[in-house]
Design a protein around this motif. Structure first.
Motif, PDB file in Angstrom:
ATOM      1  N   ARG A  42       0.863  -1.189   0.000  1.00 24.70           N
ATOM      2  CA  ARG A  42       0.000   0.000   0.000  1.00 24.70           C
ATOM      3  C   ARG A  42       0.891   1.229   0.000  1.00 24.70           C
ATOM      4  NH1 ARG A  42      -0.990  -1.664   5.261  1.00 24.70           N
ATOM      5  NH2 ARG A  42      -3.028  -2.476   4.666  1.00 24.70           N
ATOM      6  N   MET A  43       0.304   2.373  -0.365  1.00 26.22           N
ATOM      7  CA  MET A  43       0.952   3.671  -0.278  1.00 26.22           C
ATOM      8  C   MET A  43      -0.043   4.636   0.368  1.00 26.22           C
ATOM      9  SD  MET A  43       2.975   4.038  -3.885  1.00 26.22           S
ATOM     10  CE  MET A  43       3.866   5.488  -3.331  1.00 26.22           C
ATOM     11  N   GLY A  44       0.512   5.770   0.811  1.00 28.99           N
ATOM     12  CA  GLY A  44      -0.408   6.736   1.406  1.00 28.99           C
ATOM     13  C   GLY A  44       0.305   8.025   1.780  1.00 28.99           C
ATOM     14  N   ILE A  45      -0.518   8.945   2.308  1.00 26.51           N
ATOM     15  CA  ILE A  45      -0.042  10.244   2.741  1.00 26.51           C
ATOM     16  C   ILE A  45      -0.347  10.361   4.227  1.00 26.51           C
ATOM     17  CG2 ILE A  45      -0.271  12.751   2.505  1.00 26.51           C
ATOM     18  CD1 ILE A  45       1.035  11.468   0.127  1.00 26.51           C
ATOM     19  N   ILE A  46       0.686  10.769   5.010  1.00 23.42           N
ATOM     20  CA  ILE A  46       0.478  11.020   6.438  1.00 23.42           C
ATOM     21  C   ILE A  46       0.465  12.542   6.632  1.00 23.42           C
ATOM     22  CG2 ILE A  46       1.307  10.573   8.783  1.00 23.42           C
ATOM     23  CD1 ILE A  46       2.874   8.209   7.701  1.00 23.42           C
ATOM     24  N   THR A  47      -0.668  13.036   7.120  1.00 22.27           N
ATOM     25  CA  THR A  47      -0.800  14.483   7.331  1.00 22.27           C
ATOM     26  C   THR A  47      -0.103  14.868   8.633  1.00 22.27           C
ATOM     27  OG1 THR A  47      -2.938  14.081   8.392  1.00 22.27           O
ATOM     28  CG2 THR A  47      -2.957  14.623   6.028  1.00 22.27           C
ATOM     29  N   PRO A  48       0.100  16.164   8.885  1.00 28.69           N
ATOM     30  CA  PRO A  48       0.851  16.588  10.073  1.00 28.69           C
ATOM     31  C   PRO A  48       0.270  16.087  11.386  1.00 28.69           C
ATOM     32  CG  PRO A  48       0.698  18.400   8.537  1.00 28.69           C
ATOM     33  CD  PRO A  48      -0.166  17.307   7.971  1.00 28.69           C
ATOM     34  N   ASP A  49      -0.981  15.714  11.413  1.00 29.40           N
ATOM     35  CA  ASP A  49      -1.565  15.221  12.657  1.00 29.40           C
ATOM     36  C   ASP A  49      -1.293  13.749  12.890  1.00 29.40           C
ATOM     37  OD1 ASP A  49      -3.057  14.167  10.644  1.00 29.40           O
ATOM     38  OD2 ASP A  49      -4.980  15.031  11.321  1.00 29.40           O
ATOM     39  N   GLY A  50      -0.549  13.128  11.958  1.00 30.16           N
ATOM     40  CA  GLY A  50      -0.153  11.719  12.113  1.00 30.16           C
ATOM     41  C   GLY A  50      -1.150  10.753  11.542  1.00 30.16           C
ATOM     42  N   ILE A  51      -2.230  11.238  10.903  1.00 26.83           N
ATOM     43  CA  ILE A  51      -3.238  10.360  10.320  1.00 26.83           C
ATOM     44  C   ILE A  51      -2.785   9.964   8.914  1.00 26.83           C
ATOM     45  CG2 ILE A  51      -5.647  10.098   9.647  1.00 26.83           C
ATOM     46  CD1 ILE A  51      -5.112  10.300  12.676  1.00 26.83           C
ATOM     47  N   ALA A  52      -2.776   8.654   8.689  1.00 29.84           N
ATOM     48  CA  ALA A  52      -2.362   8.130   7.386  1.00 29.84           C
ATOM     49  C   ALA A  52      -3.583   7.871   6.532  1.00 29.84           C
ATOM     50  CB  ALA A  52      -1.577   6.837   7.569  1.00 29.84           C
ATOM     51  N   HIS A  53      -3.588   8.367   5.278  1.00 34.53           N
ATOM     52  CA  HIS A  53      -4.628   8.144   4.284  1.00 34.53           C
ATOM     53  C   HIS A  53      -4.031   7.231   3.223  1.00 34.53           C
ATOM     54  CE1 HIS A  53      -6.840  11.526   6.173  1.00 34.53           C
ATOM     55  NE2 HIS A  53      -5.627  12.084   6.292  1.00 34.53           N
ATOM     56  N   THR A  54      -4.565   6.025   3.053  1.00 35.17           N
ATOM     57  CA  THR A  54      -3.906   4.997   2.225  1.00 35.17           C
ATOM     58  C   THR A  54      -4.626   4.791   0.915  1.00 35.17           C
ATOM     59  OG1 THR A  54      -5.178   3.141   3.108  1.00 35.17           O
ATOM     60  CG2 THR A  54      -3.242   3.839   4.371  1.00 35.17           C
ATOM     61  N   THR A  55      -3.924   4.132   0.006  1.00 34.82           N
ATOM     62  CA  THR A  55      -4.484   3.830  -1.320  1.00 34.82           C
ATOM     63  C   THR A  55      -5.545   2.745  -1.238  1.00 34.82           C
ATOM     64  OG1 THR A  55      -2.659   2.279  -1.659  1.00 34.82           O
ATOM     65  CG2 THR A  55      -2.395   4.505  -2.568  1.00 34.82           C
ATOM     66  N   ASP A  56      -5.600   2.004  -0.107  1.00 31.83           N
ATOM     67  CA  ASP A  56      -6.660   0.983   0.041  1.00 31.83           C
ATOM     68  C   ASP A  56      -7.787   1.507   0.935  1.00 31.83           C
ATOM     69  OD1 ASP A  56      -5.111   1.010   2.269  1.00 31.83           O
ATOM     70  OD2 ASP A  56      -4.756  -1.154   2.387  1.00 31.83           O
ATOM     71  N   HIS A  57      -7.946   2.938   0.967  1.00 36.29           N
ATOM     72  CA  HIS A  57      -9.091   3.605   1.564  1.00 36.29           C
ATOM     73  C   HIS A  57      -9.177   3.378   3.063  1.00 36.29           C
ATOM     74  CE1 HIS A  57     -10.228   4.172  -2.602  1.00 36.29           C
ATOM     75  NE2 HIS A  57     -10.324   2.851  -2.771  1.00 36.29           N
ATOM     76  N   MET A  58      -8.006   3.431   3.712  1.00 36.31           N
ATOM     77  CA  MET A  58      -8.011   3.346   5.174  1.00 36.31           C
ATOM     78  C   MET A  58      -7.367   4.595   5.742  1.00 36.31           C
ATOM     79  SD  MET A  58      -7.188  -0.622   6.176  1.00 36.31           S
ATOM     80  CE  MET A  58      -5.720  -0.699   5.209  1.00 36.31           C
ATOM     81  N   GLU A  59      -7.864   4.917   7.011  1.00 31.72           N
ATOM     82  CA  GLU A  59      -7.261   6.023   7.739  1.00 31.72           C
ATOM     83  C   GLU A  59      -6.803   5.477   9.087  1.00 31.72           C
ATOM     84  OE1 GLU A  59      -9.879   9.307   8.081  1.00 31.72           O
ATOM     85  OE2 GLU A  59      -9.836   9.767   5.922  1.00 31.72           O
ATOM     86  N   MET A  60      -5.460   5.614   9.348  1.00 33.55           N
ATOM     87  CA  MET A  60      -4.884   5.065  10.590  1.00 33.55           C
ATOM     88  C   MET A  60      -3.969   6.097  11.213  1.00 33.55           C
ATOM     89  SD  MET A  60      -4.028   1.189   9.288  1.00 33.55           S
ATOM     90  CE  MET A  60      -3.547   1.780   7.677  1.00 33.55           C
ATOM     91  N   ASP A  61      -3.832   6.004  12.510  1.00 34.14           N
ATOM     92  CA  ASP A  61      -2.978   6.944  13.253  1.00 34.14           C
ATOM     93  C   ASP A  61      -1.561   6.373  13.306  1.00 34.14           C
ATOM     94  OD1 ASP A  61      -1.828   8.835  14.810  1.00 34.14           O
ATOM     95  OD2 ASP A  61      -3.021   8.403  16.618  1.00 34.14           O
ATOM     96  N   LYS A  81       9.119  23.680   3.620  1.00 32.89           N
ATOM     97  CA  LYS A  81       8.471  23.317   4.865  1.00 32.89           C
ATOM     98  C   LYS A  81       7.738  21.994   4.657  1.00 32.89           C
ATOM     99  CE  LYS A  81       5.054  24.815   8.260  1.00 32.89           C
ATOM    100  NZ  LYS A  81       4.034  25.845   8.617  1.00 32.89           N
ATOM    101  N   ALA A  82       7.983  21.048   5.600  1.00 37.20           N
ATOM    102  CA  ALA A  82       7.333  19.753   5.493  1.00 37.20           C
ATOM    103  C   ALA A  82       5.854  19.908   5.755  1.00 37.20           C
ATOM    104  CB  ALA A  82       7.947  18.764   6.496  1.00 37.20           C
ATOM    105  N   VAL A  83       5.025  19.440   4.799  1.00 38.40           N
ATOM    106  CA  VAL A  83       3.589  19.574   4.930  1.00 38.40           C
ATOM    107  C   VAL A  83       2.912  18.215   5.079  1.00 38.40           C
ATOM    108  CG1 VAL A  83       3.500  21.750   3.692  1.00 38.40           C
ATOM    109  CG2 VAL A  83       3.325  19.596   2.427  1.00 38.40           C
ATOM    110  N   ALA A  84       3.648  17.168   4.739  1.00 36.89           N
ATOM    111  CA  ALA A  84       3.090  15.817   4.852  1.00 36.89           C
ATOM    112  C   ALA A  84       4.230  14.818   4.661  1.00 36.89           C
ATOM    113  CB  ALA A  84       1.994  15.584   3.828  1.00 36.89           C
ATOM    114  N   VAL A  85       3.888  13.522   4.820  1.00 34.53           N
ATOM    115  CA  VAL A  85       4.864  12.436   4.591  1.00 34.53           C
ATOM    116  C   VAL A  85       4.224  11.428   3.644  1.00 34.53           C
ATOM    117  CG1 VAL A  85       6.122  10.532   5.640  1.00 34.53           C
ATOM    118  CG2 VAL A  85       5.975  12.729   6.821  1.00 34.53           C
TER     119      VAL A  85
END
Length: 747
Positions: free
Chosen positions: A100-119, A162-166
């Motif tokens: 899987r791949m995804g984007i982690i926003t500054p609040d630490g929540i990961a949004h993944t390519t398999d439609h999941m959101e995890m801390d 400036k880091a905006v996401a991971v």
């Protein structure tokens, strides 16, 4: 027999020594081979590790590069549209084999390519990427979604520095296991990835993996394992990014492990191969080597046996060649010397005599009846000697018709009777030898000192044998002090002959030749005398034979010829009418025909007409080699010298040869003349020889004329000249000049 046993014992010792050497070499070779194969395996293991490291590093670097490119692309967008970004990442995820791949926003929540959101705020890689800005690759983590082991890549997304996401991507554990599953060592090699501190990062799925392996510590503390290295030293090397190889045993199985730094996250690649890889290869090579070694030993043994057999046969052949005579089959001189030495050393209480014998005029047999008959005669002599020679005695054929015997005796008379018995056995008429009679001459030396060299004994017997030749046909002469004195005298002559030539001690005497019709001097023969200080005048019979043996006669003959030419020049310069002078030539000259050119140069130097020079050769020279003699006559005639044959009648084939001899003058031998001139048959022979010579246009000179009766007979049958004491003895040149010219000249 003893020598043969010793030879066999030595051969066995040599074989044993060679086998010991080969065995030692084989042991050394096997040890060296095992060591080299082990080093070769370790080198190969290190090479495999390097290749695996490159493969893993390429995969990780590729994945990180992909994330980095995506991070730059997303950071360049105007806004961070998660739906659009995840849609793009989904395609990338499928193409790159990510879980899987995804984007982690500054609040630490990961949004993944398999439609999941995890801390993921508790994940260290998020902190490193977002806060520190460091891309990272994790070790083994447990997936929060399904609990499976995974690896995570993470890298920050920047907007205006400036880091905006991971952005992150996860891999199944099997991805790295597949990268490490390269088949090595026939599928028995496998690999791990560990931290530099020894903890396991990527395990292997290989069936041969070490049981309960969770890192280097588990290996060092495994009760079923024995590691032949210090764990602290290995971990220290890992902290310093050093590579190395360790050897260990697990459940009785010896293995080699190479540890090589990957260059990412302080990871190390561990490549393992069982020691059986080396042992199998070494056993395979050693087995083949063993068979080769056995084959070499077998071939060597066969070769050695062949060499022994061949050597034995060759020894027999060489012994036949070295110690046996090729014509008669009896022993030769080499064997005789060894055998005689052994007999003299072994039987010191016995009296021995060295005897040399040969056949008088043996060359006559070869020339008259052929070499085959001559060889049959030699075989006959050898067979007789073989019958006559007793135990503790020896004999051999030396060369030609010369034989040597070592005989036992009790008294001198006993020895004489024994030699006579041997001679009788050889010379007795038989059906095989009725064409001619064999006459033997022999020389005997009674051995008084057995310690003397065998060559000395043979030389003394040979010296006595030469004396027997001088004393007449069929003589048997014992070596004595007189003969020894003669030897010493000859040695003395040899020591002084060259100085004598330089000092002018050799003097030319001339004996006139008288024309029988007018009784005038019509020529002369040059003879040599040695006027030796302290010893007076020495006749030629005392030194000429020895000079012919040692070759000095060549220098003396040239000296006499030069003195004659010098005297002829004096006579010509004084206005006298010279008579031709005959100069003797030794048979030794025939071995080198270049002497003719030397004589020609001397004659030209003194300006002597060749007609005044007459060169004399004995009849025996013709008999020795007719072809060489004919070549000599032809060359002398081309120069202009006259040639006379001396001692005609002393040989065996004079009448047969006369018609073929292109000589100018024939000199009747004095012995031939004396023996035949006193009876009617003899006179008829002489008359026939003279008459034949006249018809062939050859002048005849009779030597040794001592009475008027002889002179009258010779004149009557047409002989041209005479030479002898009836007219004049040989005389010095001055006296000859007074005899011929009526005055002496100053030379």
């Amino acid at each position: 027999m003893k020598t043969k046993k010793n030879s066999i014992a030595v051969s066995i010792m040599l074989v044993g020594l060679m086998l010991a050497i080969l065995s030692g070499f084989a042991v050394f070779y096997m040890k060296d081979l095992t060591t080299n194969l082990k080093a070769e395996t370790n080198a190969y293991l290190s090479e495999i590790s390097q290749q695996s490291v490159k493969t893993v590093k390429k995969q990780i670097d590729g994945d990180l590069s992909t994330l980095h490119d995506l991070a730059e692309f997303i950071g360049a967008q105007e806004d961070l549209d998660l739906n659009r970004i995840l849609s793009t990442l989904k395609g990338v995820c499928e193409n790159n084999g990510f879980k899987r791949m995804g984007i982690i926003t500054p609040d630490g929540i990961a949004h993944t390519t398999d439609h999941m959101e995890m801390d993921f705020s508790d994940r260290a890689y998020f902190y490193d990427a977002f806060i520190n800005g460091d891309p990272s690759v994790t070790g083994v983590l447990i997936d929060k979604a399904d609990g499976e082991p995974i690896h995570v890549y993470a890298t920050p997304i920047y907007k205006q520095d400036k880091a905006v996401a991971v952005i992150f991507a996860t891999h199944h554990m099997e991805v790295y296991q597949e990268l490490l599953s390269i088949s090595t060592f026939d599928g028995r090699g496998y690999s791990y990835i560990v931290q530099s501190t020894g903890e396991l990062v990527v395990d292997t799925a290989h069936p041969g993996r070490d049981p309960a392996f969770t890192g280097l510590d588990s290996l060092f503390h495994n009760p079923d394992a024995t590691v032949y290295a210090d764990s602290g030293e290995i971990k220290f090397n890992m902290l310093l990014d050093k590579s190395g190889i360790l050897e260990y045993t697990v459940n009785g199985v010896v293995k080699y492990m190479d540890y090589t730094p990957i260059g990412i996250n302080d990871w190390y690649l561990l490549s393992v191969a069982p020691a059986s890889v080396v042992s199998e290869r070494s056993n395979y090579i050693l087995t083949r080597t063993l068979f080769l070694y056995i084959g070499v030993i077998g071939l060597f043994t066969l070769l050695f046996v062949y060499i022994l057999v061949f050597q034995h046969q060759s020894k027999k052949r060489l012994e036949q060649l070295a110690y046996y005579d090729g014509v008669t089959g009896v022993h030769n001189l080499s064997w005789f010397q060894l055998d005689a030495k052994n007999l003299l050393e072994k039987h010191t209480q016995l009296h021995y005599a060295m005897v040399q014998l040969d056949v008088d005029k043996f060359k006559y047999i070869n020339d008259m009846f052929g070499y085959e008959e001559g060889n049959r005669t030699l075989c006959h002599i050898a067979a007789c000697l073989q019958e006559q020679v007793k135990s503790n005695e020896a004999f051999c054929r030396v060369a030609n018709d010369h034989f040597l015997l070592l005989l036992r005796y009790s008294t001198t008379q006993d020895l004489s009777n024994r030699i006579e018995q041997i001679r009788h056995a050889i010379c007795a008429p038989s059906n095989e030898h009725t064409q001619y009679a064999l006459i033997l001459s022999s020389g005997v030396y009674k051995v008084t000192d057995p310690a003397l060299p065998i060559t000395t004994l043979i030389e003394r017997a040979n010296l006595a044998h030469k004396t027997s030749k001088d004393d007449g046909k069929g003589a048997c002469i014992f070596y004595s002090d007189c003969i020894r004195d003669r030897l010493l005298e000859e040695k003395d002559i040899e020591n002084h002959m060259r100085a004598a030539l330089q000092n002018g001690e050799f003097v030319v005497y001339l004996q006139p030749k008288i024309e029988l019709g007018t009784r005038k001097v019509s020529g002369a023969e040059a003879l040599v005398r040695w006027n030796r200080p302290g010893k007076g005048l020495i006749g030629p019979d005392q030194f000429i034979p020895m000079f012919e043996r040692n070759g000095f006669i060549l220098e003396l003959d040239l000296y006499i010829f030069r003195q004659v030419c010098k005297r002829l020049r004096l006579w010509l310069d004084c206005g006298l009418t010279p008579v031709p002078i005959a100069v003797n030539l030794s048979r030794v000259h025939l071995h080198n025909m270049e002497f003719i050119e030397k004589y020609q140069r001397v004659a030209e130097h003194y300006r002597i007409p060749p007609r005044l020079i007459e060169l004399e050769l004995t009849e025996s020279v013709v008999f020795d080699n007719f072809k060489i003699f004919m070549d000599l006559v032809r060359e002398l005639h081309q120069v202009g010298f006259a040639l006379s044959m001396d001692d005609f009648g002393a040989g065996y084939s004079s009448l047969n040869l006369l018609k073929e001899l292109p000589v100018d003058i024939l000199k009747l031998d004095r012995e031939f003349f004396r023996e035949t001139a006193n009876n009617d048959r003899g006179k008829t022979v002489i008359c026939g020889v003279v008459s034949m010579a006249k018809e062939l246009n050859i002048r005849v000179v009779a030597e040794g004329v001592e009475t008027e009766v002889q002179a009258a007979f010779l004149k009557k049958i047409g002989c041209d000249m005479a030479q002898g004491f009836l007219y004049a003895k040989p005389m010095p040149m001055g006296e000859f000049e007074a005899y011929v010219f009526g005055r002496k000249l100053d030379a």
